[in-house]
Design a protein around this motif. Structure first.
Motif, PDB file in Angstrom:
ATOM      1  N   LEU A  21       0.819  -1.202   0.000  1.00 26.06           N
ATOM      2  CA  LEU A  21       0.000   0.000   0.000  1.00 26.06           C
ATOM      3  C   LEU A  21       0.860   1.262   0.000  1.00 26.06           C
ATOM      4  O   LEU A  21       0.554   2.232  -0.698  1.00 26.06           O
ATOM      5  CB  LEU A  21      -0.911   0.001   1.228  1.00 26.06           C
ATOM      6  CG  LEU A  21      -2.019  -1.051   1.211  1.00 26.06           C
ATOM      7  CD1 LEU A  21      -2.767  -1.066   2.530  1.00 26.06           C
ATOM      8  CD2 LEU A  21      -2.975  -0.789   0.059  1.00 26.06           C
ATOM      9  N   LYS A  24       2.476   1.708  -3.449  1.00 34.43           N
ATOM     10  CA  LYS A  24       1.474   2.202  -4.391  1.00 34.43           C
ATOM     11  C   LYS A  24       1.207   3.696  -4.174  1.00 34.43           C
ATOM     12  O   LYS A  24       1.115   4.473  -5.126  1.00 34.43           O
ATOM     13  CB  LYS A  24       0.194   1.405  -4.214  1.00 34.43           C
ATOM     14  CG  LYS A  24      -0.993   1.968  -4.963  1.00 34.43           C
ATOM     15  CD  LYS A  24      -0.767   1.961  -6.470  1.00 34.43           C
ATOM     16  CE  LYS A  24      -1.903   2.683  -7.194  1.00 34.43           C
ATOM     17  NZ  LYS A  24      -1.668   2.752  -8.646  1.00 34.43           N
ATOM     18  N   LEU A  40      -4.017   7.097   2.399  1.00 37.43           N
ATOM     19  CA  LEU A  40      -4.572   5.756   2.525  1.00 37.43           C
ATOM     20  C   LEU A  40      -5.972   5.796   3.129  1.00 37.43           C
ATOM     21  O   LEU A  40      -6.884   5.110   2.679  1.00 37.43           O
ATOM     22  CB  LEU A  40      -3.657   4.882   3.393  1.00 37.43           C
ATOM     23  CG  LEU A  40      -2.365   4.440   2.720  1.00 37.43           C
ATOM     24  CD1 LEU A  40      -1.500   3.647   3.687  1.00 37.43           C
ATOM     25  CD2 LEU A  40      -2.674   3.607   1.490  1.00 37.43           C
ATOM     26  N   LEU A  43      -8.305   7.410   0.371  1.00 36.73           N
ATOM     27  CA  LEU A  43      -8.554   6.548  -0.778  1.00 36.73           C
ATOM     28  C   LEU A  43      -9.433   5.355  -0.414  1.00 36.73           C
ATOM     29  O   LEU A  43     -10.248   4.891  -1.221  1.00 36.73           O
ATOM     30  CB  LEU A  43      -7.229   6.043  -1.360  1.00 36.73           C
ATOM     31  CG  LEU A  43      -6.457   7.053  -2.204  1.00 36.73           C
ATOM     32  CD1 LEU A  43      -5.136   6.462  -2.647  1.00 36.73           C
ATOM     33  CD2 LEU A  43      -7.292   7.467  -3.410  1.00 36.73           C
ATOM     34  N   SER A  44      -9.259   4.863   0.786  1.00 38.79           N
ATOM     35  CA  SER A  44     -10.031   3.679   1.194  1.00 38.79           C
ATOM     36  C   SER A  44     -11.355   4.072   1.836  1.00 38.79           C
ATOM     37  O   SER A  44     -12.069   3.220   2.361  1.00 38.79           O
ATOM     38  CB  SER A  44      -9.225   2.848   2.176  1.00 38.79           C
ATOM     39  OG  SER A  44      -9.125   3.514   3.412  1.00 38.79           O
ATOM     40  N   GLU A  45     -11.650   5.343   1.786  1.00 34.51           N
ATOM     41  CA  GLU A  45     -12.887   5.843   2.407  1.00 34.51           C
ATOM     42  C   GLU A  45     -12.993   5.467   3.872  1.00 34.51           C
ATOM     43  O   GLU A  45     -13.995   4.902   4.316  1.00 34.51           O
ATOM     44  CB  GLU A  45     -14.096   5.346   1.605  1.00 34.51           C
ATOM     45  CG  GLU A  45     -14.283   6.126   0.311  1.00 34.51           C
ATOM     46  CD  GLU A  45     -15.012   5.307  -0.735  1.00 34.51           C
ATOM     47  OE1 GLU A  45     -15.864   4.509  -0.339  1.00 34.51           O
ATOM     48  OE2 GLU A  45     -14.717   5.464  -1.949  1.00 34.51           O
ATOM     49  N   VAL A  47     -11.746   3.194   5.613  1.00 38.45           N
ATOM     50  CA  VAL A  47     -11.667   1.808   6.069  1.00 38.45           C
ATOM     51  C   VAL A  47     -10.271   1.496   6.596  1.00 38.45           C
ATOM     52  O   VAL A  47     -10.117   0.891   7.653  1.00 38.45           O
ATOM     53  CB  VAL A  47     -12.033   0.832   4.945  1.00 38.45           C
ATOM     54  CG1 VAL A  47     -11.864  -0.598   5.407  1.00 38.45           C
ATOM     55  CG2 VAL A  47     -13.466   1.081   4.498  1.00 38.45           C
ATOM     56  N   LEU A  48      -9.275   1.917   5.850  1.00 37.63           N
ATOM     57  CA  LEU A  48      -7.892   1.675   6.256  1.00 37.63           C
ATOM     58  C   LEU A  48      -7.382   2.803   7.150  1.00 37.63           C
ATOM     59  O   LEU A  48      -7.288   3.951   6.733  1.00 37.63           O
ATOM     60  CB  LEU A  48      -7.000   1.589   5.007  1.00 37.63           C
ATOM     61  CG  LEU A  48      -6.759   0.224   4.393  1.00 37.63           C
ATOM     62  CD1 LEU A  48      -7.858  -0.762   4.699  1.00 37.63           C
ATOM     63  CD2 LEU A  48      -6.574   0.334   2.886  1.00 37.63           C
TER      64      LEU A  48
END
Lengths: 115, 115
Positions: A21, A24, A40, A43-45, A47-48
């Motif tokens: 991750l 990326k 992070l 981008l993961s909304e 979650v992460l």
DNA sequence: GCTCGTCCCATCGACTGTCGATGGGAGCAT
DNA sequence: ATGCTCCCATCGACAGTCGATGGGACGAGC
């Protein structure tokens, strides 16, 4: 404002995925630690949720392996920040890890969708 | 003979996923440790290679949490074997972990496919 | 000019989970 | 009887993540 956004929070990611991750994230462009965590999360909304205490050890690892390089600079907010950039080796590594990841996920899905 | 079959072998799975895989395997029907390992290997087409030293600690965990129960019996080859079965709680757990897993994978994919 | 909140760095200790090596016993075929 | 496959299980090492913690420097508001 008080949205349903901050749900239960605290979501651990699959261990072993963090490097991927980060790589990326840096492939998009140079960034500092704090910023990586935010990217992070965004981008993961939400979650992460990567804590900084997970992030820095990981960055050290990547530095040591030569997949990223770091240089001091100033952030957009004019603060002292360490910017991490992907190296050529890092870019290769990203591709490799991505393939390996997809391979594993595929295998796991085969099991999970079995009769 | 020396086919490309036995490739490099040795493929680690995402840590934290083992419980889920075991639960899923047992959802198909009762099975003993050795058999679980084989099913996973077969279903994943040799990608997932779960060693027994990973498996048994995991099974202990699941027993302790009450997600599986175990009883001694005889295997198809007439050998002493311990058969593990999913409990009701285990079935619920399987569903929950599956959802959580999908959620994480989705989030990771969002990051991985970003611009 | 102080204080406080946010940004950004970093380390340490604890814990969890996986793996490699190791050991053993019991059935079956040769 | 020898050895192979099946099936059990444990132990020690190791990697990776997390929570707690600490600190410095900028900018805004008082």
């Amino acid at each position: 404002m008080g949205r349903a956004a901050d749900r239960d929070a605290s979501l651990e990611l699959l261990p072993g995925t963090l490097d991927l991750l980060i790589l990326k994230t840096l492939a998009v462009g140079a960034e500092h630690g704090y910023g990586i965590a935010q990217r992070l999360k965004a981008l993961s909304e939400d979650v992460l949720q990567v804590g900084e205490s997970s992030l820095y050890p990981a960055l050290q690892r990547l530095l040591l392996k030569g997949w990223v390089k770091a240089e001091w600079g100033a952030s957009e907010n004019n603060r002292r920040a360490r910017y991490y950039t992907l190296t050529a080796a890092g870019r290769k590594q990203l591709t490799a890890e991505r393939e390996e990841f997809d391979r594993l996920i595929l295998a796991i899905h085969k099991v999970l969708n079995a009769t």
